[in-house]
Structures are given as structure tokens and as C-alpha cells.
Design a protein around this motif. Structure first.
Motif, PDB file in Angstrom:
ATOM      1  N   GLU B 262     -30.030 -37.148 -33.868  1.00 54.64           N
ATOM      2  CA  GLU B 262     -30.320 -35.567 -34.274  1.00 54.64           C
ATOM      3  C   GLU B 262     -31.311 -34.920 -33.673  1.00 54.64           C
ATOM      4  O   GLU B 262     -32.453 -35.757 -33.567  1.00 54.64           O
ATOM      5  CB  GLU B 262     -30.296 -35.581 -35.853  1.00 54.64           C
ATOM      6  N   GLY B 263     -31.357 -33.722 -33.232  1.00 55.52           N
ATOM      7  CA  GLY B 263     -32.372 -32.868 -32.796  1.00 55.52           C
ATOM      8  C   GLY B 263     -32.630 -33.254 -31.220  1.00 55.52           C
ATOM      9  O   GLY B 263     -33.723 -32.488 -30.649  1.00 55.52           O
ATOM     10  N   ASP B 264     -32.079 -33.976 -30.533  1.00 57.09           N
ATOM     11  CA  ASP B 264     -32.307 -34.271 -29.206  1.00 57.09           C
ATOM     12  C   ASP B 264     -32.044 -33.089 -28.305  1.00 57.09           C
ATOM     13  O   ASP B 264     -31.047 -32.403 -28.569  1.00 57.09           O
ATOM     14  CB  ASP B 264     -31.328 -35.355 -28.709  1.00 57.09           C
ATOM     15  N   ASN B 265     -32.726 -33.086 -27.213  1.00 58.00           N
ATOM     16  CA  ASN B 265     -32.539 -31.923 -26.417  1.00 58.00           C
ATOM     17  C   ASN B 265     -32.489 -32.589 -24.912  1.00 58.00           C
ATOM     18  O   ASN B 265     -33.653 -33.189 -24.407  1.00 58.00           O
ATOM     19  CB  ASN B 265     -33.623 -30.765 -26.356  1.00 58.00           C
ATOM     20  N   ALA B 266     -31.274 -32.499 -24.148  1.00 51.72           N
ATOM     21  CA  ALA B 266     -31.225 -32.699 -23.020  1.00 51.72           C
ATOM     22  C   ALA B 266     -31.451 -32.026 -21.537  1.00 51.72           C
ATOM     23  O   ALA B 266     -31.464 -32.613 -20.428  1.00 51.72           O
ATOM     24  CB  ALA B 266     -29.536 -33.123 -22.624  1.00 51.72           C
ATOM     25  N   GLY B 267     -32.092 -30.723 -22.020  1.00 47.73           N
ATOM     26  CA  GLY B 267     -32.543 -30.081 -21.059  1.00 47.73           C
ATOM     27  C   GLY B 267     -32.001 -29.042 -20.324  1.00 47.73           C
ATOM     28  O   GLY B 267     -32.490 -28.460 -19.513  1.00 47.73           O
ATOM     29  N   TRP B 268     -30.582 -28.929 -20.387  1.00 52.16           N
ATOM     30  CA  TRP B 268     -30.065 -27.988 -19.559  1.00 52.16           C
ATOM     31  C   TRP B 268     -30.543 -26.673 -20.130  1.00 52.16           C
ATOM     32  O   TRP B 268     -30.721 -26.577 -21.299  1.00 52.16           O
ATOM     33  CB  TRP B 268     -28.454 -28.070 -19.767  1.00 52.16           C
ATOM     34  N   PRO B 269     -30.797 -25.403 -19.583  1.00 54.15           N
ATOM     35  CA  PRO B 269     -30.503 -25.373 -17.887  1.00 54.15           C
ATOM     36  C   PRO B 269     -31.660 -25.763 -17.197  1.00 54.15           C
ATOM     37  O   PRO B 269     -31.542 -25.578 -15.966  1.00 54.15           O
ATOM     38  CB  PRO B 269     -30.020 -24.076 -18.120  1.00 54.15           C
ATOM     39  N   TYR B 270     -32.682 -25.874 -17.950  1.00 51.96           N
ATOM     40  CA  TYR B 270     -34.047 -26.150 -17.220  1.00 51.96           C
ATOM     41  C   TYR B 270     -34.399 -27.137 -16.323  1.00 51.96           C
ATOM     42  O   TYR B 270     -35.052 -27.076 -15.273  1.00 51.96           O
ATOM     43  CB  TYR B 270     -35.373 -26.143 -18.357  1.00 51.96           C
ATOM     44  N   VAL B 271     -33.710 -28.324 -16.695  1.00 54.01           N
ATOM     45  CA  VAL B 271     -33.805 -29.462 -15.671  1.00 54.01           C
ATOM     46  C   VAL B 271     -32.610 -30.084 -15.382  1.00 54.01           C
ATOM     47  O   VAL B 271     -31.479 -29.806 -16.072  1.00 54.01           O
ATOM     48  CB  VAL B 271     -34.545 -30.684 -16.309  1.00 54.01           C
ATOM     49  N   TYR B 272     -32.525 -30.989 -14.471  1.00 55.75           N
ATOM     50  CA  TYR B 272     -31.132 -31.702 -13.916  1.00 55.75           C
ATOM     51  C   TYR B 272     -31.715 -33.178 -13.700  1.00 55.75           C
ATOM     52  O   TYR B 272     -32.994 -33.287 -13.392  1.00 55.75           O
ATOM     53  CB  TYR B 272     -30.255 -30.947 -13.125  1.00 55.75           C
ATOM     54  N   TYR B 273     -30.752 -34.197 -13.820  1.00 58.64           N
ATOM     55  CA  TYR B 273     -31.340 -35.359 -13.593  1.00 58.64           C
ATOM     56  C   TYR B 273     -30.852 -35.963 -12.103  1.00 58.64           C
ATOM     57  O   TYR B 273     -29.615 -35.695 -11.612  1.00 58.64           O
ATOM     58  CB  TYR B 273     -30.614 -36.580 -14.469  1.00 58.64           C
ATOM     59  N   ASP B 274     -31.825 -36.134 -11.355  1.00 56.07           N
ATOM     60  CA  ASP B 274     -31.495 -36.820  -9.967  1.00 56.07           C
ATOM     61  C   ASP B 274     -31.378 -38.313  -9.971  1.00 56.07           C
ATOM     62  O   ASP B 274     -32.433 -38.986 -10.290  1.00 56.07           O
ATOM     63  CB  ASP B 274     -32.849 -36.071  -8.897  1.00 56.07           C
ATOM     64  N   PRO B 275     -30.226 -38.748  -9.362  1.00 58.31           N
ATOM     65  CA  PRO B 275     -30.115 -40.172  -9.638  1.00 58.31           C
ATOM     66  C   PRO B 275     -30.706 -41.180  -8.819  1.00 58.31           C
ATOM     67  O   PRO B 275     -31.012 -42.254  -8.871  1.00 58.31           O
ATOM     68  CB  PRO B 275     -28.649 -40.440  -9.519  1.00 58.31           C
ATOM     69  N   SER B 276     -31.289 -40.511  -7.644  1.00 58.47           N
ATOM     70  CA  SER B 276     -31.953 -41.353  -6.565  1.00 58.47           C
ATOM     71  C   SER B 276     -33.448 -41.334  -6.954  1.00 58.47           C
ATOM     72  O   SER B 276     -34.040 -42.257  -6.760  1.00 58.47           O
ATOM     73  CB  SER B 276     -31.536 -40.848  -5.159  1.00 58.47           C
TER      74      SER B 276
END
Lengths: 141, 418
Positions: B262-276
Motif C-alpha cells: 500500500e502506498g507504493d509509487n512505480a514512477g510513471w511518467p517520470y521514470v522507466y525501467y531499462d532492462p539492460s
């Protein structure tokens, strides 16, 4: 003899006219393909087949092969987000407006999508695009 | 006689070829698993749910030819194929979930509740209870998936009506809005009380935010935690061509699997995750250059999948039919990409994520492949040509799993027999 030469000349002329007409078409289609690849392919896909439920196919589309060029010019210039049935299917993505595409670029990309994959419809001329734009302006008022 | 024999053998050959093509309903599976076509052509089937007696309900994204958007499928003679198929409901949508004697289904704005009788038939098809209504639907990312915790709370995703919160959506070079105004009412997961009626935003709670669009979500009953799959942003190459070329765009950003508190923030739209780079990277709309690292406060994914594959369904396996390694791990459907164009598309399979002691190991593998109709080692180039695109997942009472498809509307049943 003179008749024959004249006939030969006439046919030759006709052939050259045809070839140059075809050439104009071919150049338009090459330009159109480039525009399609950079501006449309992501959504409508390289085979024009679209993405089910998201982006409509251009290949085999009644509208794309149809007579209403003005509607397509408007879609490209203003974007398209109307969720109406296209050949009986609904698509939930929105097409963005591309106001930066010049009139001749619009003519070329429309010519390309109307003559690619299984589509076989008339090329779209610059004059038709110009006419469409003024028609769309009048309709807006 | 000789001729008769050769005709017979030709016939047998044809039979065996046809038989082979149909084996496992065209799917490729690990050794010991079998698949059958439980149903076909039911309409664009999104999520599915199964009652304790094995009745399957499917939610369609639009009404099918018969005008129904919720389908009930029963396999009365237990031969692995649905033989009693009925339907109702006029509204398209994605979410469907059986909880006790109630069947919940979602439109793109609301959640409705139906009552089931002892035969798992719906008692009130034309007058369901409205549990929640008025959820934002602005066409883009409009589907509302639902899942429940062990109690009666329903979790619903409300997708962001935008790609990356640009001032002008999907327009080359347009900058991101700061702060992103979409996040107050979308771009996250909301929690409501599944037993209450006529709720709206004010009755619910934003449970997690910074999630662009979630379609697949499930409650992990072992760890008592919500898990969601985010659809990463599109079009890095067409929007910021000076920073990303076609091949970078095809691999960026990851499709991310999150263990949500509860309360988590995954960061869209400010960041994205680069898998490499294994990092959260600042989005180009917010001053990123493809390298600048995003703020630590944003959640890291439990697993990062290749870009654009479009995760549609998550199912924690709690059955005993499958081998031990599958227990409490997660199955995830990947619809198949379209944003990798002009490069070949990826996805069109069901993946498996192993869990150890309630945590994803970070590894994943392909479990069921070939939904697209593509032969082994052959990629789907254009998404429109894919034969089937996996969406919903559900576990039957015997521990088999079911996978739905929203192109024509197939439901595959996958079982294990040693």
C-alpha cells in the motif's frame, strides 16, 4: 509509308507519356512509403494489417480504397479519435494529428496506402489534397 | 488391391499430419503438459474466472455476434471441451472474478456484481448490483481489471489516459507535465469494498500509483500481497528520435512486474525501467537522456521482461496438479507486441515466474508458446496476423489452467499428466 511513320510516332509518344506518368506515380509511391514507415507504420504495421482492437487495418479498408479523400486528409491533419465502426470493428487507440505533414507529403502517403498490400485505388494528387483542405475548411465553418 | 492400399496409406498420412497440427491445440509446452481447445470463437475474450465446480466465465471486450459480452462455459460431460455455452450482458470490458457466491464483472467505467445459484448460474443477469461507477475512461488504457484480496476488498486498475503525460500526448518533442495531473484519478490501483454498493472515487483509496497501465494483476495468497504487471510506455523512437533509434525502442522500456505494498509509487511518467542497465531511467519528457538515473523513491520491479510484449493476465498457481516447481509461482500472459515495429514482434506466449520463499527469483521462462500460429523459432512480424493473442488466466478446480484469447475468442485448457 507516311501513315506508318505517323502511327509509329503516335504510339511512341503515347508510350513515353505512359512511362513518364507511371514514373511520377512511382516516385510518389517511394516518397509515400518513406512517410508511411516513419509516421504510420508503428500503429498500422508494415503489412497495413493494424493491431486488433487497437489500430485499424489500412489494407483492405473500404474507406482507404474509397472515394472520400477529404476525410482521409482531415484524419491526417487533425488526428482521429471518434470510435466509430470501421468495417464493422471498433478501435480504441487514438490517431494523433500530424499538422506538420506538407500537402504533397499527404498526397504521397495516401497514394501509398491506397496502392500497397492488396489495395488498388487511384493515386491522390496534390490538387486533390488542396481541394480537400479547402473543402474541410468550409465544412468546419 | 495395391491401389487401394496406397490410397489408404495416403489417407492415413493425411490424417496423421492433420492430427499433428491439432496436437496440443497448436501450442508448444514443457514435457508432460497437454493443451486442448476448451472453446473457440466465443468473441474477444479478455479475463476469465472459474467457479469451484469448474464453470468458466469470460468477459468480452465488446459484445459478440449474439450481442453478449459475458459468457458462461460449462463442460458438463467432462471431456475437456465446453458443451454448454450461454451469455448475457451488453457492456464490453475486461475484468471478471468469482468471489464466494458472487460474480464480479467490469465495464470500462464500473464494477458490477451478480449472484450465483447452487449450479453456478447467474440469478440476476439483467439487474446486477453496481459496486463502483464513474471510473475514468478516456479511451486510452480504459480497461478495468479486478482482483480480490483474501477478504472482500476489490483492487481495480485505472490506466493513465496518456502514453507519458506529455503536454501533447504522443507528439514528438512535447514535454512532460509537472506534476503529472493524471495521477490523482488514474495511473494506479484503487481499492474498494466489494460488499458495498454505488461507490465512486471518494469511497475508494488509491492503493498504488505511478503505474501507467496495468491489465494483469493477482493477489498472492501465500505472501498476502498484490502483484501487478505494468505496460511500459511506447514510442521512444518516434517521440525522441535524437535519443532513441528503432532498435533501442524495440528493447525499451521493460515490461515490469511489481510486488505492491500500500502506498507504493512505480514512477510513471517520470521514470522507466531499462532492462539492460538494470536501472530506473529519467523519461525524456522529464529531462532524461537515456542514461540519467531516476529517483530512488520509485519502486524497483520484481522481474523485468522484454519491452512492449503487453502483459495481460497474472495467475499465482495454487494447485497440486502441476509439478512442485510451479506451486506459488506466477503465470503471465503476453498478448504480443506491436510497438517493436519495424522490428519483428515478441510475446504471444504464457511465461512462468518461479517464486522462492514468497519472492520472485528474478528469472522467468516461456511456459506455453505458439499462440500466434508461428512455428518454433519463427517470429510474428505483424501483430494483425497473429492467430491468437493470450489474455486471461484462471485455475480450474482440478489444477489445470485456462488461457483466453481475444482475437477470435479461443479458450485453451492446459493440464499436466505425469
Amino acid at each position: 509509308m507516311g501513315n506508318k511513320v505517323e502511327r509509329f510516332f503516335k504510339i511512341g509518344c503515347f508510350c513515353i507519356m505512359m512511362i513518364s506518368a507511371l514514373n511520377v506515380g512511382a516516385q510518389n509511391l517511394i516518397n509515400g512509403k518513406k512517410i508511411f514507415e516513419t509516421r504510420c507504420l508503428a500503429c498500422h504495421q508494415s503489412d497495413g494489417g493494424g493491431v486488433p482492437n487497437m489500430n485499424p487495418p489500412l489494407d483492405g479498408s473500404t474507406n482507404v480504397n474509397g472515394k472520400d479523400i477529404a476525410r482521409m486528409v482531415k484524419i491526417i491533419q487533425n488526428g482521429y479519435d471518434e470510435r466509430v465502426a470501421l468495417d464493422g470493428m471498433y478501435y480504441n487507440n487514438a490517431m494523433i494529428a500530424m499538422p506538420d505533414l506538407k500537402e504533397d507529403a499527404i498526397a504521397d502517403v495516401l497514394s501509398y496506402i491506397r496502392n500497397s498490400w492488396s489495395n488498388k485505388a487511384g493515386l491522390v494528387t496534390l490538387a486533390e489534397v488542396k481541394k480537400s483542405i479547402s473543402k474541410n475548411k468550409v465544412n468546419k465553418k | 488391391m495395391k491401389k487401394g492400399l496406397s490410397i489408404l496409406s495416403l489417407f492415413l498420412l493425411v490424417l496423421s499430419i492433420v492430427g499433428k497440427a491439432q496436437e496440443n491445440a497448436g501450442l508448444r509446452l514443457p514435457a508432460g503438459f497437454k493443451a486442448s481447445l476448451f472453446a473457440d470463437n466465443i468473441g474477444s475474450a479478455r479475463h476469465i474466472t472459474i467457479t469451484k465446480s469448474g464453470v468458466v466465465f469470460a468477459k468480452l471486450s465488446n459484445p459478440n455476434k449474439e450481442g453478449n459480452a459475458i459468457i458462461r462455459l460449462e463442460d458438463a460431460n467432462h471431456d475437456g471441451v465446453a458443451d454448454n455455452i450461454t451469455g448475457w450482458g451488453k457492456y464490453g470490458g475486461t475484468g471478471i472474478y468469482v468471489k464466494g457466491n458472487s460474480l464480479y464483472a467490469s465495464s470500462n467505467e464500473a464494477i458490477f456484481k451478480y449472484e450465483l445459484n447452487s449450479k453456478d448460474e447467474v440469478v440476476n443477469p439483467s439487474n446486477p448490483v453496481t459496486v463502483v461507477s464513474g471510473l475514468i475512461n478516456r479511451r486510452q488504457h480504459e480497461s478495468k481489471s479486478i482482483t480480490f484480496d483474501k477478504g472482500n476488498n476489490v483492487y481495480v486498475n485505472i490506466g493513465a489516459y496518456s502514453n507519458s503525460c506529455q503536454t501533447k500526448d504522443r507528439t514528438p518533442g512535447s514535454q512532460g507535465m509537472m506534476p503529472c495531473p493524471i495521477l490523482d484519478s488514474a495511473g494506479g490501483i484503487w481499492k474498494f469494498d466489494g460488499t458495498k454498493e454505488n461507490q465512486t472515487y471518494k469511497d475508494g483509496k488509491r492503493y498504488a500509483t505511478g503505474l501507467r497501465n496495468v491489465i494483469g494483476l493477482d493477489w498472492n495468497t501465500e505472501t498476502n500481497q498484490l502483484f501487478v504487471m505494468q505496460h511500459g510506455r511506447d514510442q521512444l523512437n518516434t517521440l525522441f528520435p535524437n535519443l532513441y533509434n528503432d532498435s533501442l525502442n524495440a528493447e525499451l522500456p521493460a515490461e515490469t512486474f511489481y510486488a505492491i505494498n500500500e502506498g507504493d509509487n512505480a514512477g510513471w511518467p517520470y521514470v522507466y525501467y531499462d532492462p539492460s542497465q538494470h536501472k530506473k531511467i529519467v523519461a525524456p519528457e522529464y529531462g532524461g537522456d537515456g542514461k540519467k538515473e531516476g529517483a530512488k523513491e520509485y519502486k524497483d520491479p520484481a522481474v523485468a521482461f522484454p519491452a512492449h510484449m503487453a502483459p495481460m493476465g497474472v495467475l499465482f498457481y495454487t494447485g497440486t496438479q502441476f509439478p512442485e516447481k510451479y506451486k506459488n509461482g506466477a503465470f503471465i500472459t503476453f498478448h504480443g507486441s506491436w510497438n517493436r515495429a519495424p522490428l519483428p514482434q515478441e510475446g504471444f506466449f504464457v511465461a512462468f515466474v518461479p517464486f522462492k520463499n514468497g519472492k520472485a527469483t528474478g528469472e522467468w521462462e516461456i511456459f506455453a508458446n505458439g499462440f500466434g500460429g508461428n512455428a518454433e523459432g519463427v517470429k510474428v512480424i505483424n501483430t494483425g496476423k497473429a492467430k491468437a493473442r493470450p489474455v486471461g488466466l484462471a485455475q480450474g478446480p482440478d489444477g489445470s489452467i485456462y488461457v483466453s484469447d481475444d482475437t477470435k475468442g479461443a479458450i485453451f485448457k492446459i493440464s499436466y499428466n505425469k
